[in-house]
Design an enzyme around this catalytic site. Sequence first.
Site, PDB file in Angstrom:
ATOM      1  N   LYS A 157       4.701   4.134   5.651  1.00  0.00           N
ATOM      2  CA  LYS A 157       5.143   3.111   4.688  1.00  0.00           C
ATOM      3  C   LYS A 157       5.600   3.781   3.405  1.00  0.00           C
ATOM      4  O   LYS A 157       5.464   4.990   3.236  1.00  0.00           O
ATOM      5  CB  LYS A 157       3.995   2.141   4.398  1.00  0.00           C
ATOM      6  CG  LYS A 157       3.632   1.284   5.603  1.00  0.00           C
ATOM      7  CD  LYS A 157       2.746   0.149   5.160  1.00  0.00           C
ATOM      8  CE  LYS A 157       2.306  -0.707   6.345  1.00  0.00           C
ATOM      9  NZ  LYS A 157       1.229  -1.603   5.981  1.00  0.00           N
ATOM     10  N   HIS A 206       4.828   4.273  -3.038  1.00  0.00           N
ATOM     11  CA  HIS A 206       5.412   3.599  -4.201  1.00  0.00           C
ATOM     12  C   HIS A 206       4.831   4.123  -5.516  1.00  0.00           C
ATOM     13  O   HIS A 206       3.981   5.028  -5.516  1.00  0.00           O
ATOM     14  CB  HIS A 206       5.277   2.080  -4.078  1.00  0.00           C
ATOM     15  CG  HIS A 206       3.872   1.637  -3.788  1.00  0.00           C
ATOM     16  ND1 HIS A 206       2.882   1.710  -4.728  1.00  0.00           N
ATOM     17  CD2 HIS A 206       3.318   1.151  -2.667  1.00  0.00           C
ATOM     18  CE1 HIS A 206       1.765   1.265  -4.186  1.00  0.00           C
ATOM     19  NE2 HIS A 206       1.998   0.925  -2.946  1.00  0.00           N
ATOM     20  N   HIS A 226       1.150   4.524  -5.894  1.00  0.00           N
ATOM     21  CA  HIS A 226       0.545   5.733  -5.321  1.00  0.00           C
ATOM     22  C   HIS A 226       0.755   6.931  -6.241  1.00  0.00           C
ATOM     23  O   HIS A 226      -0.111   7.794  -6.357  1.00  0.00           O
ATOM     24  CB  HIS A 226       1.141   6.025  -3.938  1.00  0.00           C
ATOM     25  CG  HIS A 226       0.794   4.988  -2.908  1.00  0.00           C
ATOM     26  ND1 HIS A 226       1.749   4.306  -2.188  1.00  0.00           N
ATOM     27  CD2 HIS A 226      -0.402   4.500  -2.500  1.00  0.00           C
ATOM     28  CE1 HIS A 226       1.144   3.458  -1.359  1.00  0.00           C
ATOM     29  NE2 HIS A 226      -0.154   3.556  -1.549  1.00  0.00           N
TER      30      HIS A 226
HETATM   31  N1  ARG Z   1      -3.914   2.824   1.218  1.00  0.00           N
HETATM   32  C1  ARG Z   1      -4.226   1.829   0.252  1.00  0.00           C
HETATM   33  C2  ARG Z   1      -2.953   1.232  -0.332  1.00  0.00           C
HETATM   34  O1  ARG Z   1      -1.934   1.855  -0.297  1.00  0.00           O
HETATM   35  C3  ARG Z   1      -5.049   2.346  -0.894  1.00  0.00           C
HETATM   36  C4  ARG Z   1      -6.420   2.789  -0.500  1.00  0.00           C
HETATM   37  C5  ARG Z   1      -7.372   2.675  -1.635  1.00  0.00           C
HETATM   38  N2  ARG Z   1      -8.684   3.112  -1.312  1.00  0.00           N
HETATM   39  C6  ARG Z   1      -9.599   2.452  -0.630  1.00  0.00           C
HETATM   40  N3  ARG Z   1     -10.744   3.036  -0.401  1.00  0.00           N
HETATM   41  N4  ARG Z   1      -9.417   1.214  -0.241  1.00  0.00           N
HETATM   42  O2  ARG Z   1      -2.996   0.154  -0.866  1.00  0.00           O
END
Ligand code: ARG
Length: 557
Positions: A138, A141, A144
Amino acid sequence: MACGFRRSIAYQLSRLLDLPPENLIKSISAVPISRKEEVADFQLSVDSLLGNNNDHSRPDIQVQATRLAEKLKCDTVVSEISTGQGTVNFKINRELLTKTVLQQVIKDGSKYGLNSELFSGLPQKKIVVEFSSPNVAKKFHVGHLRSTIIGNFIANLKEALGHQVTRINYLGDWGMQFGLLGTGFQLFGYEEKLQSNPLQHLFEVYVQVNKEAADNKNVAKSAHEFFQRLELGDMQALELWQKFRDLSIEEYVRIYKRLGVHFDEYSGESFYREKSQEVLKLLDSKGLLQKTIKGTAIVNLSGNGDPSSICTVMRSDGTSLYATRDLAAAIDRMDKYNFDTMIYVTDKGQKKHFQQVFQMLQIMGYDWAERCQHVPFGVVQGMKTRRGEVTFLEDVLNEIRSRMLQNMASIKTTKEVENPQETAERVGLAALIIQDFKGVLLSDYQFSWDRIFQSRGDTGVFLQYTHARLHSLEETFGCGYLNDFNTACLQEPQSVSILQHLLRFDEVLYRSSQDLQPRHIVSYLLTLRNAVIQVSAFQCWIHLLMELGFDFFKLRQ
Ligand code: ARG
């Protein structure tokens, strides 16, 4: 570092007030140089000493400040004692101030400030910082990107303060997207493209198969089946998934390196499929799991059925959800690291998610849930590259580099540098990071390339420029003077201002380490820059200090 001055003042106070000096040190702070009228170097807040609220106007506080000031005596360290609003002010013997601060800077180098009395006695903690955490296939963005630089800052700072830090990247590496990818790769994938540019290729496949699945029921069905196979542990499906994951991580590692970021662990949601099932059983055994008519399972956090405090933890087919996996991950990390603090860095959209996760851990009986902390940040609008929306981290880095190269080429005074690409990237990154760290993390902001790349004003470009200038002065004149300086030459007000500013560095580090906001350090560096460009005598070594500020943002590698 405050160079032990705070401790010395605290000793005198401790005899007078019959309190241990350790309790007094935090009530003594260096006076910010922005308050020009102040000639004092340190002030003692009578309020904080008495543990009161901050009402400096209260008459009794003023009386107490005056009484205290009258009882205190000047000595070899303190040359003047006065009172301010609710404070007792201390001026340090000028010669001692100059000598001690400079010697300390020279001695500690890039550790200046870290050996301060403010940090002594602070126990070393085990800290887990989870940050960046993109989703495989994905978009990477801006959220991140922010998580990456903020998390990295927090981890660097905590590490510099002597804590044991574990950096975790928790990838979005499980879920229906892999059903789609599995099917999509069979339809439109190319092995060579996957090998040569995995992030780009997986994203393309993902976009294409999503479109296809919307029109073609068979594709959607086959994606579903592929994910089912993954969930059931089908070897062939898992092999393909593993390849996607491994190749993506290899690429991430390479790109993070450009940012000076590394991780101790690449974890991910996929690790917690089975452990999530154990979590569900545990919730059930504690009577916390409720089945719904749809066949899903929820945890009711308020106990009164308020829909906003319901968290769904199981799908109707028995599989886990994002929140369930986070519960399993937190429990697993506690087992593995026995952390004192665990910090999650994500955008503020996930605030409620983390609140619920921490609350569920709490009601499951894990008292350590209170050691978990979410650091939320705001949304950045309008960050676009020439190719359009930000899709990959690499796009942003390349954009920064090319824009900065262009800027450098258009400014006549730019010096020839050995490696213009690398210089452009470093300076550009500083610009981005300083812009991002200037405000409160939680605030949203509008992004503008033009603004961040301005070569004057409060920008990272100007900071890097000043640092480079100071560095080149030092290269020209050498460092011999560091061992033999004449304190009498550094007594004009601008020089004293810099010395006073240096007294505050440890407080700024302390503040940032408490509220995890980098803006205190940014604003410290900007003030240092402003102060130093006015004083030639300091220029030769002050770059050292800028570097150590930079260290927390990894602007120097
Ligand atoms: N992969 C998730 C996202 O892009 C963020 C993860 C954040 N960390 C967690 N432990 N939930 O939204």
